[in-house]
Design a protein around this motif. Structure first.
Motif, PDB file in Angstrom:
ATOM      1  N   ALA B  93      99.107  -9.377 -17.905  1.00 10.80           N
ATOM      2  CA  ALA B  93      97.875 -10.367 -18.582  1.00 10.80           C
ATOM      3  C   ALA B  93      96.181  -9.633 -17.758  1.00 10.80           C
ATOM      4  O   ALA B  93      95.146  -9.911 -18.768  1.00 10.80           O
ATOM      5  N   VAL B  94      96.198  -9.413 -16.729  1.00 11.69           N
ATOM      6  CA  VAL B  94      94.195  -8.835 -16.824  1.00 11.69           C
ATOM      7  C   VAL B  94      94.316  -7.980 -17.291  1.00 11.69           C
ATOM      8  O   VAL B  94      93.272  -7.593 -18.038  1.00 11.69           O
ATOM      9  N   LEU B  95      95.351  -6.921 -18.108  1.00 13.25           N
ATOM     10  CA  LEU B  95      94.828  -5.991 -18.813  1.00 13.25           C
ATOM     11  C   LEU B  95      94.455  -6.505 -20.292  1.00 13.25           C
ATOM     12  O   LEU B  95      93.393  -6.074 -20.993  1.00 13.25           O
ATOM     13  N   GLY B  96      94.854  -7.301 -20.449  1.00 10.85           N
ATOM     14  CA  GLY B  96      95.041  -8.640 -22.158  1.00 10.85           C
ATOM     15  C   GLY B  96      93.800  -9.156 -21.995  1.00 10.85           C
ATOM     16  O   GLY B  96      92.566  -8.399 -22.995  1.00 10.85           O
ATOM     17  N   ILE B  97      93.412  -9.295 -20.649  1.00 12.97           N
ATOM     18  CA  ILE B  97      92.098 -10.476 -20.369  1.00 12.97           C
ATOM     19  C   ILE B  97      90.599  -9.691 -21.493  1.00 12.97           C
ATOM     20  O   ILE B  97      89.847  -9.121 -21.177  1.00 12.97           O
ATOM     21  N   TRP B 171      94.000 -17.390 -13.832  1.00 19.51           N
ATOM     22  CA  TRP B 171      95.099 -16.587 -14.026  1.00 19.51           C
ATOM     23  C   TRP B 171      96.312 -16.433 -13.318  1.00 19.51           C
ATOM     24  O   TRP B 171      96.946 -16.583 -13.445  1.00 19.51           O
ATOM     25  N   LEU B 172      95.346 -15.576 -12.443  1.00 26.17           N
ATOM     26  CA  LEU B 172      95.953 -15.512 -11.074  1.00 26.17           C
ATOM     27  C   LEU B 172      96.222 -16.268 -10.549  1.00 26.17           C
ATOM     28  O   LEU B 172      97.334 -16.334  -9.559  1.00 26.17           O
ATOM     29  N   LEU B 173      95.604 -16.793 -10.734  1.00 22.92           N
ATOM     30  CA  LEU B 173      95.952 -18.877  -9.909  1.00 22.92           C
ATOM     31  C   LEU B 173      97.706 -19.569 -10.469  1.00 22.92           C
ATOM     32  O   LEU B 173      97.765 -19.545  -9.402  1.00 22.92           O
ATOM     33  N   GLY B 174      97.386 -19.564 -11.672  1.00 21.74           N
ATOM     34  CA  GLY B 174      98.424 -20.228 -12.786  1.00 21.74           C
ATOM     35  C   GLY B 174      98.069 -20.914 -12.790  1.00 21.74           C
ATOM     36  O   GLY B 174      97.968 -22.283 -11.763  1.00 21.74           O
ATOM     37  N   SER B 175      98.202 -21.526 -13.867  1.00 26.32           N
ATOM     38  CA  SER B 175      98.382 -22.672 -13.964  1.00 26.32           C
ATOM     39  C   SER B 175      98.801 -23.156 -15.309  1.00 26.32           C
ATOM     40  O   SER B 175      99.492 -22.532 -15.855  1.00 26.32           O
TER      41      SER B 175
END
Lengths: 377, 322
Positions: B93-97, B171-175
């Motif tokens: 996800a981080v790569l995508g962002i 994102w890493l915190l989740g939601s």
């Protein structure tokens, strides 16, 4: 050890503390003086300036090289005295470069000393041989102590300037005085003040509850925003809008849900995220939101710097005129093209070409140039 | 049953006020084939209900995966992330962002990299011929997870601090705040595909918890069974983490609570943990979206509510361990 204990004791209960502090300060002054004497002649005597955090900082009479601690500071420095810059915090991107004066767009990237994700190395700072380190933004305790630490470690004077939008003219004057370019500082400050005054005058008759409700969308899904009072959204109120994201006791960036956006019922959405801007018109969920139906979703240009934020610095001044025009189209019938030309000429040291102006104006109307990858090197 | 009531309650509360009558009326309209451009319909069918279902699916999925792993590794401290699936999904996800991809591509990237991470861990473990296959697997998971974590940190440093960095952190915190119907519908079949072998093989998995030697003596092919369980649990976790971000604690704590309730036998543990996980995350997510006018990151709440509750249970008694 004993001395350390004295120094840590609260000032009120210990009269010795202030004298110790004075002693220390004197010692620093002597050391600085000795250092300056040891340097070759030509670098003249020191003088003392007071920064926005009320810190007294001894700076050399002539400041030739300034290290900007973060992106906001680098823009403040660039508009006032680009020749004094030692480098950029991040390398300007392909898209940003044409809007930065030719002499300065190739300055090295030296990293950020403060703010989000500090990347600068103190040795890199020293290697740049600055006469002064400048930070522009928060003057809270954390940043004051950081400034003190860096100043102590590097022996380079460190000046903190208040970065609130409202304080922009004061910041320009203060740094102008520090750098010995008071005239330019005053001229730019006047421009910003005139902008503020013009907007205030036009809005004086509009009570707060009649002002448009604005949602600032950030992030690829648009569900990230800044709450009232955060530095990222100051420009909304300054331009005569009302930020719909309110939260008691919270500041800064937050996440909201789609349902909360619907309930907040904004009249206008502003963003600079092109992914989100592309998506909002195709997305059935956003389709029912009032600004999308009314066509009042606006995309802010980000070249060479963001128009409404990103970073929160002088770059917001052009965005302020743009936003006021969007919020109150009948009261600010100004010519955006001419304003942009004047602002870029006056602040960014460039004479934008007609195609460049076309690009910016189209961008501010939602037609962003396609992203050139890779954006960063 | 409790879960259904909870879902109904959760569907009735939220920032946008909807009364019970309006709720029933909206459902009636939907069922009779009527469509409406009404705000209530948007809120209910496009925002709130997908989110309620998402909370149920995500909670059930991570709790089931956690239960499977805890049984498989015979260790109560194991969470679904033991082999690096969440960290890997986080990296994706981080790569995508970082590459400024659209949301759907970010989710796909999270899903694929999450699966690939566990694949890599399994491949490494398979290459090492040790006498303790489980230990090697866990160690490989820790190492690869640490690598992925380092890559995430590197991308955070390189990311645009005004734009991408906050998105990464959130994102890493989740939601579940940005969840939409299509995403839930995409995740559900994947979760079901992953749950299927766990349910079918529940007795054998139970045998696995006796230890390799004993399981082999009872005629269970431990190696292949382990691969199946890992693949299933990874698929489950990766598909929900891709849409929800990293939500910690649920996969670790819920199987424990389930074990306290029904004992360690996997055939009872799996359904209990699944239902408990679904209810728990639903409650927490409902709180997350109603507590304040902004979203409270759910990862924070799962820990703040989960940790004391877990300690309380721990203090109350220790039946059903082993």
């Amino acid at each position: 050890m004993h001395l350390l204990v004295l120094y840590d004791a609260p000032a009120a209960s210990n009269p010795l503390r202030s004298s110790v502090k004075d002693l220390r300060r004197a010692a620093v002054a002597v050391a600085t003086a000795a250092l300056l004497l040891a340097l070759p002649a030509g670098i003249a005597q020191a003088r003392t300036v007071t920064d926005s955090a009320n810190r007294k900082v001894v700076v050399p009479e002539k400041i030739e090289r300034v290290f900007a601690a973060g992106p906001p500071a680098s823009i403040l420095l660039y508009v006032l005295a680009p020749d004094r810059m030692t480098g950029w915090p991040d390398p300007p991107t392909v898209e940003e470069r044409p809007f930065i004066g030719e002499k300065w767009r190739d300055l090295p990237a030296l990293g950020r000393l403060t703010g989000r994700g500090g990347t600068a190395n103190l040795e890199v700072v020293l290697k740049a041989k600055p006469d002064l380190i400048l930070d522009f933004g928060s003057v809270r305790e954390t940043y004051v102590s950081l400034a003190e630490n860096v100043q102590e470690q590097t022996n380079i004077p460190y000046v903190l300037i208040d970065g609130r939008f409202e304080a922009t003219p004061a910041a320009l004057r203060l740094l102008g005085d520090v750098l010995g370019v008071s005239e330019r500082g005053a001229r730019l400050a006047k421009y910003v003040e005139d902008t503020f005054v013009a907007i205030d005058a036009a809005l004086a008759a509009t009570p707060i509850d009649k002002r448009p409700r604005v949602y600032l969308a950030r992030g690829p899904d648009g569900l990230e925003t800044g709450v009232v009072g955060s530095i990222n959204t100051e420009i909304i109120e300054r331009a005569g809008g009302r930020n719909v994201a309110e939260a008691v006791g919270q500041k800064g960036l937050v996440r909201v849900s789609m349902e909360q956006v619907i309930v907040a019922d904004p009249e206008i959405i502003i963003t600079w995220d092109r992914n989100f801007f592309d998506r909002i018109f195709k997305d059935p969920l956003w389709a029912g939101i009032r600004p999308v139906r009314d066509g009042r979703v606006y995309l802010a240009p980000t070249a060479p710097f963001g128009w409404i934020d990103r970073p929160p610095s002088l770059n917001r001044v052009i965005g302020l005129r743009w936003l006021a025009g969007l919020f109150y189209p009948d009261r600010f019938p100004e010519d955006l093209r001419e304003n942009t030309r004047t602002f870029y000429r006056l602040f960014y040291h460039v004479e934008p070409t007609e195609p460049q102006l076309d690009t910016l104006i189209a961008w501010s109307k939602g037609q962003a140039p396609s992203r050139q990858q890779p954006a960063r090197r | 049953m409790v879960l259904l009531l909870l879902m109904l309650a959760a569907a009735l509360v939220g920032a946008y006020p909807i009364t019970f009558g309006e709720f029933i009326a909206a459902f009636g309209q939907r069922l009779t084939g009527g469509t409406s451009q009404d705000k209530i319909h948007t809120v209910l069918f496009d925002i709130r209900l997908p989110r309620v279902f998402a909370a149920v699916v995500v909670g059930a999925a991570v709790a089931a995966a956690g239960a499977a792993y805890q049984t498989l590794f015979r260790n109560p401290l194991v969470s679904p992330d033991i082999l690096g699936v969440s960290t890997g999904a986080g990296l994706g996800a981080v790569l995508g962002i970082f590459l400024s991809l659209p949301v759907a591509a970010i989710q796909l990237s999270a899903f694929v990299v999450g699966l690939a991470t566990v694949g890599l861990v399994y491949a490494i473990a398979a290459l090492v011929h040790g006498r303790e296959p489980v230990l090697v697997l866990v160690l490989a998971g820790v190492v690869v997870g640490a690598l992925a974590g380092a890559a995430i940190s590197l991308l955070k440093i390189l990311a645009d601090p005004y734009d991408q960095l906050p998105a990464i952190v959130f994102w890493l915190l989740g939601s579940l705040s940005a969840i939409r119907r299509g995403e839930v519908l995409a995740a559900v079949p994947l979760v079901l595909i992953g749950l299927f072998p766990l349910v079918v093989l529940r007795w054998r998995i139970n045998v696995l918890s006796l230890g390799d030697e004993e399981a082999k003596a009872l005629g269970v092919e431990t190696g292949r069974l382990r691969l199946v369980v890992i693949a299933a649990a990874t698929l489950i976790t990766a598909s929900v983490v891709a849409i929800s971000g990293v939500i910690g604690w649920v996969g670790l704590v819920i199987p424990h609570i389930a074990r306290m309730a029904v004992g360690p036998s996997f055939d009872r543990l799996l359904p209990t943990a699944t239902l408990l996980g679904a209810s728990y995350l639903l409650i927490v997510d409902t709180l997350a979206r109603t507590m304040a006018r902004i979203e409270v990151p759910i990862g924070i709440l799962t820990a703040i509510i989960g940790a004391p509750f877990f300690l309380w249970l721990l203090a109350r008694g220790r039946e059903g361990w082993s």
